[in-house]
Design a protein around this motif. Structure first.
Motif, mmCIF file in Angstrom:
data_model
loop_
_atom_site.group_PDB
_atom_site.id
_atom_site.type_symbol
_atom_site.label_atom_id
_atom_site.label_comp_id
_atom_site.label_asym_id
_atom_site.label_seq_id
_atom_site.Cartn_x
_atom_site.Cartn_y
_atom_site.Cartn_z
ATOM 1 N N GLU A 108 0.858 -1.185 0.000
ATOM 2 C CA GLU A 108 0.000 0.000 0.000
ATOM 3 C C GLU A 108 0.891 1.230 0.000
ATOM 4 O O GLU A 108 1.905 1.265 0.700
ATOM 5 C CB GLU A 108 -0.903 0.001 1.231
ATOM 6 N N ALA A 109 0.515 2.242 -0.793
ATOM 7 C CA ALA A 109 1.309 3.473 -0.863
ATOM 8 C C ALA A 109 0.392 4.686 -0.798
ATOM 9 O O ALA A 109 -0.680 4.708 -1.420
ATOM 10 C CB ALA A 109 2.135 3.509 -2.136
ATOM 11 N N ASP A 110 0.809 5.687 -0.036
ATOM 12 C CA ASP A 110 0.090 6.960 0.050
ATOM 13 C C ASP A 110 0.934 8.050 -0.601
ATOM 14 O O ASP A 110 2.128 8.189 -0.292
ATOM 15 C CB ASP A 110 -0.192 7.324 1.511
ATOM 16 N N TYR A 111 0.318 8.817 -1.498
ATOM 17 C CA TYR A 111 0.999 9.894 -2.219
ATOM 18 C C TYR A 111 0.443 11.242 -1.766
ATOM 19 O O TYR A 111 -0.779 11.407 -1.643
ATOM 20 C CB TYR A 111 0.777 9.752 -3.724
ATOM 21 N N LYS A 112 1.326 12.199 -1.554
ATOM 22 C CA LYS A 112 0.909 13.566 -1.235
ATOM 23 C C LYS A 112 1.814 14.538 -1.964
ATOM 24 O O LYS A 112 3.023 14.344 -2.032
ATOM 25 C CB LYS A 112 0.979 13.825 0.276
ATOM 26 N N GLY A 113 1.195 15.589 -2.545
ATOM 27 C CA GLY A 113 1.984 16.572 -3.263
ATOM 28 C C GLY A 113 1.102 17.680 -3.802
ATOM 29 O O GLY A 113 0.024 17.956 -3.271
ATOM 30 N N THR A 114 1.570 18.299 -4.883
ATOM 31 C CA THR A 114 0.829 19.376 -5.540
ATOM 32 C C THR A 114 0.748 19.082 -7.026
ATOM 33 O O THR A 114 1.746 18.705 -7.652
ATOM 34 C CB THR A 114 1.527 20.729 -5.329
ATOM 35 N N MET A 115 -0.454 19.234 -7.586
ATOM 36 C CA MET A 115 -0.649 18.990 -9.006
ATOM 37 C C MET A 115 -1.570 20.057 -9.576
ATOM 38 O O MET A 115 -2.646 20.297 -9.023
ATOM 39 C CB MET A 115 -1.241 17.593 -9.211
ATOM 40 N N MET A 116 -1.136 20.697 -10.641
ATOM 41 C CA MET A 116 -1.900 21.780 -11.276
ATOM 42 C C MET A 116 -2.282 22.855 -10.258
ATOM 43 O O MET A 116 -3.386 23.399 -10.274
ATOM 44 C CB MET A 116 -3.154 21.215 -11.967
ATOM 45 N N GLY A 117 -1.366 23.113 -9.332
ATOM 46 C CA GLY A 117 -1.571 24.150 -8.334
ATOM 47 C C GLY A 117 -2.506 23.755 -7.212
ATOM 48 O O GLY A 117 -2.842 24.577 -6.358
ATOM 49 N N GLN A 118 -2.939 22.477 -7.190
ATOM 50 C CA GLN A 118 -3.878 22.009 -6.181
ATOM 51 C C GLN A 118 -3.237 20.909 -5.326
ATOM 52 O O GLN A 118 -2.396 20.145 -5.808
ATOM 53 C CB GLN A 118 -5.143 21.447 -6.841
ATOM 54 N N PRO A 119 -3.637 20.821 -4.047
ATOM 55 C CA PRO A 119 -3.135 19.721 -3.208
ATOM 56 C C PRO A 119 -3.545 18.375 -3.798
ATOM 57 O O PRO A 119 -4.684 18.205 -4.230
ATOM 58 C CB PRO A 119 -3.815 19.960 -1.857
ATOM 59 N N PHE A 120 -2.620 17.454 -3.831
ATOM 60 C CA PHE A 120 -2.862 16.146 -4.428
ATOM 61 C C PHE A 120 -2.648 15.050 -3.392
ATOM 62 O O PHE A 120 -1.668 15.050 -2.650
ATOM 63 C CB PHE A 120 -1.921 15.925 -5.615
ATOM 64 N N GLU A 121 -3.603 14.109 -3.336
ATOM 65 C CA GLU A 121 -3.470 12.927 -2.486
ATOM 66 C C GLU A 121 -3.919 11.708 -3.286
ATOM 67 O O GLU A 121 -4.915 11.765 -4.001
ATOM 68 C CB GLU A 121 -4.345 13.039 -1.226
ATOM 69 N N GLY A 122 -3.171 10.632 -3.147
ATOM 70 C CA GLY A 122 -3.532 9.403 -3.849
ATOM 71 C C GLY A 122 -3.163 8.179 -3.035
ATOM 72 O O GLY A 122 -2.353 8.258 -2.104
ATOM 73 N N LYS A 123 -3.765 7.058 -3.360
ATOM 74 C CA LYS A 123 -3.468 5.801 -2.676
ATOM 75 C C LYS A 123 -3.446 4.674 -3.702
ATOM 76 O O LYS A 123 -4.338 4.562 -4.533
ATOM 77 C CB LYS A 123 -4.513 5.502 -1.604
ATOM 78 N N SER A 124 -2.400 3.858 -3.614
ATOM 79 C CA SER A 124 -2.297 2.707 -4.503
ATOM 80 C C SER A 124 -2.178 1.428 -3.693
ATOM 81 O O SER A 124 -1.740 1.444 -2.542
ATOM 82 C CB SER A 124 -1.089 2.841 -5.435
ATOM 83 N N THR A 125 -2.593 0.327 -4.302
ATOM 84 C CA THR A 125 -2.348 -0.989 -3.725
ATOM 85 C C THR A 125 -1.740 -1.863 -4.812
ATOM 86 O O THR A 125 -1.985 -1.656 -6.015
ATOM 87 C CB THR A 125 -3.626 -1.658 -3.197
ATOM 88 N N LEU A 126 -0.949 -2.834 -4.385
ATOM 89 C CA LEU A 126 -0.346 -3.775 -5.315
ATOM 90 C C LEU A 126 -0.443 -5.166 -4.713
ATOM 91 O O LEU A 126 -0.122 -5.367 -3.535
ATOM 92 C CB LEU A 126 1.116 -3.419 -5.581
ATOM 93 N N ALA A 127 -0.919 -6.120 -5.513
ATOM 94 C CA ALA A 127 -1.070 -7.492 -5.043
ATOM 95 C C ALA A 127 -0.431 -8.438 -6.039
ATOM 96 O O ALA A 127 -0.430 -8.180 -7.254
ATOM 97 C CB ALA A 127 -2.549 -7.841 -4.877
#
Length: 213
Positions: A108-127
Motif C-alpha cells: 500500500e502506498a500513500d501519495y501527497k503533493g501538488t498537481m496543477m496548483g492544487q493539493p494532491f493525495e492518492g493511494k495505490s495498492t499492489l497485489a
C-alpha cells in the motif's frame, strides 16, 4: 504468522464448502412439452489435506511479495504529464510512503503533493496473486471519483512489469484502455510510465521517477 495463515485457510475452506451446490439447467423444447434437466459438471473433489495444501500455498507470501517489501519506505516522486500526443509537458512532485499490509501480502502506498496548483493525495495498492501468478494494481486520488485497476506480469529480463486496464474518460463517460509499465531501475530508483489512448492512438501520458530517501 503460521497460525494466522492456517486460520485463514480453514476459514476459506469452510466458506467455499458452504457455497458449493449442485446446479441444474431446465430446457423446454419448442416441438414438445418435454422438459430436460441436466446436471452441471462437478468440479474435481479434493480431500481435506489437498485443499489445505492448496489454500495454504495461495495464502503464503512468496518471492514476489519480498520484492514488493523491498520498496517499503519514503520516496520522492518527480512527475511529468502530457495531455496529448507530442503535447507540452507539465511537471509535479509528490512524496510516496510505501508499506506492506495484511501480514506482508499486499503493498500500500500513500501519495501527497501538488498537481496543477492544487493539493494532491492518492493511494495505490499492489497485489501478487499466487494462484493466477499475476499482479493487480489499484489507484484512487482526490482528483476524481473512480478507481483505476490494471493487471499484468513481471518480466525478470527487463526488471519491469506491464499492467493493462481500462479507465473512464470524464469528458465523454466512455471506457478507454491504458497501459502501465513499472521498472526497477536500481535498488533506490523506480520508473513508472503510463500510456493512454486518444483517437485510437496510444501515447505516453505520464512518467514518474521515484527516488528512495
Amino acid at each position: 504468522m503460521k497460525k494466522l495463515t492456517t486460520a485463514l485457510v480453514l476459514f476459506a475452506m469452510c466458506f467455499v464448502s458452504c457455497k458449493k451446490e449442485i446446479k441444474t439447467e431446465t430446457i423446454t423444447e419448442k416441438d414438445s412439452d418435454t422438459v430436460k434437466t441436466e446436471q452441471a459438471e462437478a468440479e474435481p473433489v479434493l480431500d481435506s489435506a489437498a485443499q489445505m495444501k492448496a489454500w495454504q500455498a495461495y495464502a503464503t507470501p512468496g518471492n514476489p511479495h519480498k520484492m514488493m517489501a523491498d520498496e517499503v519506505g519514503t520516496w520522492n516522486c518527480d512527475m511529468t504529464f502530457w495531455s496529448e500526443p507530442n503535447g507540452k509537458s507539465e511537471k509535479a512532485a509528490s512524496i510516496a510512503v510505501v508499506r506492506m499490509i495484511l501480514g506482508g501480502r499486499y503493498q500500500e502506498a500513500d501519495y501527497k503533493g501538488t498537481m496543477m496548483g492544487q493539493p494532491f493525495e492518492g493511494k495505490s495498492t499492489l497485489a501478487y496473486n499466487n494462484a493466477s501468478q499475476e499482479y493487480t494494481t489499484t489507484f484512487i486520488d482526490n482528483m476524481g471519483t473512480g478507481m483505476m485497476v490494471a493487471m499484468g506480469k513481471y518480466d525478470e529480463k527487463t526488471k519491469s512489469m506491464e499492467l493493462k486496464g481500462e479507465m473512464v474518460n470524464p469528458l465523454n463517460g466512455k471506457k478507454t484502455p491504458y497501459r502501465e509499465v513499472y521498472t526497477i531501475v536500481d535498488p533506490t530508483t523506480r520508473k513508472m510510465e503510463m500510456f493512454d489512448t486518444k483517437n485510437g492512438t496510444e501515447y505516453k501520458s505520464m512518467e514518474i521517477i521515484m527516488k528512495k530517501k
